[in-house]
Design a protein around this motif. Sequence first.
Motif, PDB file in Angstrom:
ATOM      1  N   ASP A  31     115.767  77.996  47.786  1.00 43.38           N
ATOM      2  CA  ASP A  31     115.164  76.977  48.966  1.00 43.38           C
ATOM      3  C   ASP A  31     114.192  76.831  49.264  1.00 43.38           C
ATOM      4  O   ASP A  31     113.081  76.343  50.184  1.00 43.38           O
ATOM      5  N   PHE A  32     113.287  77.810  48.145  1.00 40.74           N
ATOM      6  CA  PHE A  32     111.665  78.440  48.805  1.00 40.74           C
ATOM      7  C   PHE A  32     110.573  76.529  48.144  1.00 40.74           C
ATOM      8  O   PHE A  32     111.042  76.043  46.978  1.00 40.74           O
ATOM      9  N   THR A  33     110.081  76.056  48.971  1.00 32.41           N
ATOM     10  CA  THR A  33     109.273  74.623  48.575  1.00 32.41           C
ATOM     11  C   THR A  33     108.260  75.009  50.235  1.00 32.41           C
ATOM     12  O   THR A  33     107.884  75.322  50.479  1.00 32.41           O
ATOM     13  N   CYS A  34     107.091  74.428  49.245  1.00 32.94           N
ATOM     14  CA  CYS A  34     105.912  74.651  49.645  1.00 32.94           C
ATOM     15  C   CYS A  34     106.066  72.813  50.899  1.00 32.94           C
ATOM     16  O   CYS A  34     104.524  73.698  51.908  1.00 32.94           O
ATOM     17  N   GLU A  35     106.853  72.102  50.892  1.00 31.94           N
ATOM     18  CA  GLU A  35     106.541  71.049  51.583  1.00 31.94           C
ATOM     19  C   GLU A  35     105.962  71.011  52.776  1.00 31.94           C
ATOM     20  O   GLU A  35     106.912  71.660  53.611  1.00 31.94           O
ATOM     21  N   GLY A  36     105.345  70.398  52.983  1.00 31.94           N
ATOM     22  CA  GLY A  36     104.915  70.778  54.756  1.00 31.94           C
ATOM     23  C   GLY A  36     104.651  72.097  55.112  1.00 31.94           C
ATOM     24  O   GLY A  36     104.619  72.674  56.364  1.00 31.94           O
ATOM     25  N   CYS A  37     104.170  73.244  54.283  1.00 31.27           N
ATOM     26  CA  CYS A  37     103.618  74.170  54.989  1.00 31.27           C
ATOM     27  C   CYS A  37     102.320  74.299  55.636  1.00 31.27           C
ATOM     28  O   CYS A  37     101.578  74.036  55.330  1.00 31.27           O
ATOM     29  N   ALA A  38     102.063  74.945  56.007  1.00 29.13           N
ATOM     30  CA  ALA A  38     101.089  74.924  57.319  1.00 29.13           C
ATOM     31  C   ALA A  38     100.284  75.694  56.917  1.00 29.13           C
ATOM     32  O   ALA A  38      98.694  76.272  57.392  1.00 29.13           O
ATOM     33  N   GLN A  39     100.590  76.749  55.373  1.00 35.72           N
ATOM     34  CA  GLN A  39      99.306  77.688  55.657  1.00 35.72           C
ATOM     35  C   GLN A  39      99.459  77.569  53.884  1.00 35.72           C
ATOM     36  O   GLN A  39      99.424  78.595  53.200  1.00 35.72           O
ATOM     37  N   ASN A  40      99.239  76.335  53.332  1.00 43.13           N
ATOM     38  CA  ASN A  40      99.668  75.971  51.991  1.00 43.13           C
ATOM     39  C   ASN A  40      98.083  76.550  51.491  1.00 43.13           C
ATOM     40  O   ASN A  40      97.200  76.628  51.978  1.00 43.13           O
ATOM     41  N   CYS A  41      98.779  76.664  50.325  1.00 37.64           N
ATOM     42  CA  CYS A  41      97.950  77.518  49.270  1.00 37.64           C
ATOM     43  C   CYS A  41      96.881  76.988  48.636  1.00 37.64           C
ATOM     44  O   CYS A  41      96.047  76.952  47.963  1.00 37.64           O
TER      45      CYS A  41
END
Length: 193
Positions: A31-41
Motif C-alpha cells: 500500500d506504499f504510494t507517493c500520492e499526496g506526500c508532503a515530503q515528496n522526493c
Amino acid sequence: MKFTSKRTLSRRLAALYVKMAQAYSKAAPSDFTCEGCAQNCCVSYFQHHTHIEWHYLWEGMNALPEDKRAEYLARAQENVERTREALARGEVPKVMCPVNDDGKCGLYEHRMMICRLYGVPNVVIGRAGLQQFPGCPRCMELVQGPEYGRVDRTSLYKELAQLEMEFLGSRRNQVPRVDLTLSEMLVAGPPRL
C-alpha cells in the motif's frame, strides 16, 4: 578494456533498472504510494554522479516531442536558478523536479537510480562498512515488522559503477566527476565525452 557501444551500455543500464525495480517491489509495502506526500522526493535536493545515467536521461529527452523537451528545459533552467538562490541563503533547496507533470514523471523510463530506489528501507556495504537507511517518512509509517525487507544497494551500485567505467572507457581518469542535479544535467545538455 574493450570498447562497448553506447547503445549496448544503455540496454544494460535499462536491465539494471529492471533489477532495481524488482528489489524495490520486494521491500516496499503493497500500500506504499507517493500520492499526496508532503515530503515528496521530487522536491528533494538530489545530486547524481554518473555520466551513463546522464546520457540515458538525455536519450529519454531526445525521444520527446520538441515542445515537451523545451518545456522541461525551461523548467530546469528555472530550477537551477532557484536552487542556487536557496543554497546562497544557506537553505536546502526544495524545488519540484522539472520533468514532474502533475505528480507523474515525464521521463519515467529514463529516470535516475535514486529516483528508482528512494523511499524504501535500504542498506549499502562499502568502505565505511554497513550503512542503513530506514526509508522515507511515509514508508517508515507502513513498515512495521519483519515481513518487510530492505533493498541491498551494494550489488546495484557495483553494477552501475562497472557500467560507468565501460561508458567512460579510457577517458575515465580524464573527465571531471559528475555532481549535478537532474536540472543541471538538462541545462548542461548531454555529457560531452
